[in-house]
Scaffold this motif. Structure first.
Motif, PDB file in Angstrom:
ATOM      1  N   ASN A   4       0.862  -1.182   0.000  1.00 63.12           N
ATOM      2  CA  ASN A   4       0.000   0.000   0.000  1.00 63.12           C
ATOM      3  C   ASN A   4       0.897   1.230   0.000  1.00 63.12           C
ATOM      4  O   ASN A   4       2.116   1.114  -0.083  1.00 63.12           O
ATOM      5  CB  ASN A   4      -0.972   0.001   1.181  1.00 63.12           C
ATOM      6  N   THR A  10       3.821   7.144   7.205  1.00 66.45           N
ATOM      7  CA  THR A  10       3.635   7.765   8.508  1.00 66.45           C
ATOM      8  C   THR A  10       4.862   7.554   9.374  1.00 66.45           C
ATOM      9  O   THR A  10       5.556   6.532   9.252  1.00 66.45           O
ATOM     10  CB  THR A  10       2.394   7.187   9.234  1.00 66.45           C
ATOM     11  N   SER A  33      -4.781  12.307   7.991  1.00 63.56           N
ATOM     12  CA  SER A  33      -5.775  11.891   8.984  1.00 63.56           C
ATOM     13  C   SER A  33      -5.975  12.919  10.085  1.00 63.56           C
ATOM     14  O   SER A  33      -7.046  12.986  10.690  1.00 63.56           O
ATOM     15  CB  SER A  33      -5.355  10.560   9.616  1.00 63.56           C
ATOM     16  N   LEU A  82       0.561   3.955   2.335  1.00 60.89           N
ATOM     17  CA  LEU A  82       0.461   4.754   3.547  1.00 60.89           C
ATOM     18  C   LEU A  82       1.862   5.092   4.051  1.00 60.89           C
ATOM     19  O   LEU A  82       2.706   4.219   4.215  1.00 60.89           O
ATOM     20  CB  LEU A  82      -0.302   3.990   4.637  1.00 60.89           C
ATOM     21  N   SER A  99       0.359  10.541   5.355  1.00 58.98           N
ATOM     22  CA  SER A  99       0.130  10.785   3.933  1.00 58.98           C
ATOM     23  C   SER A  99      -1.349  10.814   3.581  1.00 58.98           C
ATOM     24  O   SER A  99      -1.717  11.292   2.509  1.00 58.98           O
ATOM     25  CB  SER A  99       0.831   9.708   3.092  1.00 58.98           C
ATOM     26  N   GLN A 100      -2.191  10.314   4.481  1.00 57.71           N
ATOM     27  CA  GLN A 100      -3.633  10.356   4.243  1.00 57.71           C
ATOM     28  C   GLN A 100      -4.281  11.586   4.865  1.00 57.71           C
ATOM     29  O   GLN A 100      -5.494  11.769   4.760  1.00 57.71           O
ATOM     30  CB  GLN A 100      -4.287   9.083   4.792  1.00 57.71           C
TER      31      GLN A 100
END
Length: 255
Positions: free
Chosen positions: A178, A182, A241, A180, A238-239
């Protein structure tokens, strides 16, 4: 409390305490603890363990106790090597990226179902300091080679993204599963170790220094945010959140 770990008497608390005992001048307790972990503990018992935790706490704890006590107790180093030799089985994957879990007796190794069979960045990318130091003291390069290979693959695959590697990886194809990114859970210690690897070499590894600095520039550019209201600075992922994790607490020391 208990003096065991994973149900088979690995005396993890004793391993953790050895360095502290020596620094406190508690030499009798240090000697008692050293005797327990080097003579009494059955390290190759039927225990299923975290490769990451066993590396940083058992191998790291024993090697650091060996160094702190003036390198005068080779049995600490021998025990660290015994444990590391078993942990090396977890690196027997097609891509050379280590699995999360190992059984000390059978030497079977695998990744947990909850991660979708993926290896975790923080787990597999946080062994270079312990393994490189073990190789230095034992003059056996295999530990350094195994750990360095993992980090070399991760760096090469993430070079185009300022060395900001994703957190989930296929251990056989050595590709991320994936995207992601962080510095929090599942990524944290991999990034923490970047600058530590440079420091471990006496500040001579300029390649590793540049990798770490490039990654930190990326973090500042993409992950630093300011709250509204309050105008307080915090890190996200990177999302985007917006979650400030407890495991981000170390990041201030990286800058």
């Amino acid at each position: 409390g208990h003096n065991d770990w994973s149900g088979d008497g690995h005396a993890l608390s004793v391993v953790d305490a050895l360095g502290t005992l020596w620094l406190m001048g508690a030499k009798k307790e240090f000697m008692d603890g050293m005797h327990k972990v080097t003579k009494e503990v059955k390290w190759d018992g039927d225990v299923t363990t975290s490769v990451f935790e066993s590396t940083i706490r058992i191998v790291g704890g024993l090697v650091s106790a060996y160094e702190i006590s003036g390198e005068q107790f080779p049995q600490l180093l021998h025990t660290a090597q015994q444990v590391a030799d078993m942990l090396l089985f977890a690196y027997n994957t097609s891509g050379g990226l280590s699995h999360q879990t190992l059984n000390f007796a059978s030497k079977d190794h695998w990744n947990a179902g909850w991660s979708g069979g993926a290896s975790i960045l923080a787990d597999m990318g946080s062994s270079t300091i312990e393994f490189r130091t073990l190789s230095f003291h034992t003059k056996d390069p295999v530990y350094d080679i195994k750990a360095t290979h993992v980090n070399s693959v991760l760096s090469q695959k993430s070079k185009g993204n300022s060395y900001m590697a994703a957190v989930w990886w296929d251990p056989d194809s050595a590709e991320p599963t994936n995207h992601l990114e962080t510095l929090g859970a599942y990524g944290d210690s991999y990034f923490e170790y970047m600058m530590k690897q440079y420091l471990l070499t006496g500040k001579t590894d300029e390649v590793q220094k540049n990798v770490a600095l490039t990654m930190l520039d990326h973090v500042v550019d993409r992950f630093v945010r300011k709250s509204s209201p309050g105008n307080l600075m915090y890190l996200t992922d990177s999302q985007g959140s917006g979650v400030v994790e407890h495991l981000l607490c170390f990041t201030g020391g990286m800058f």
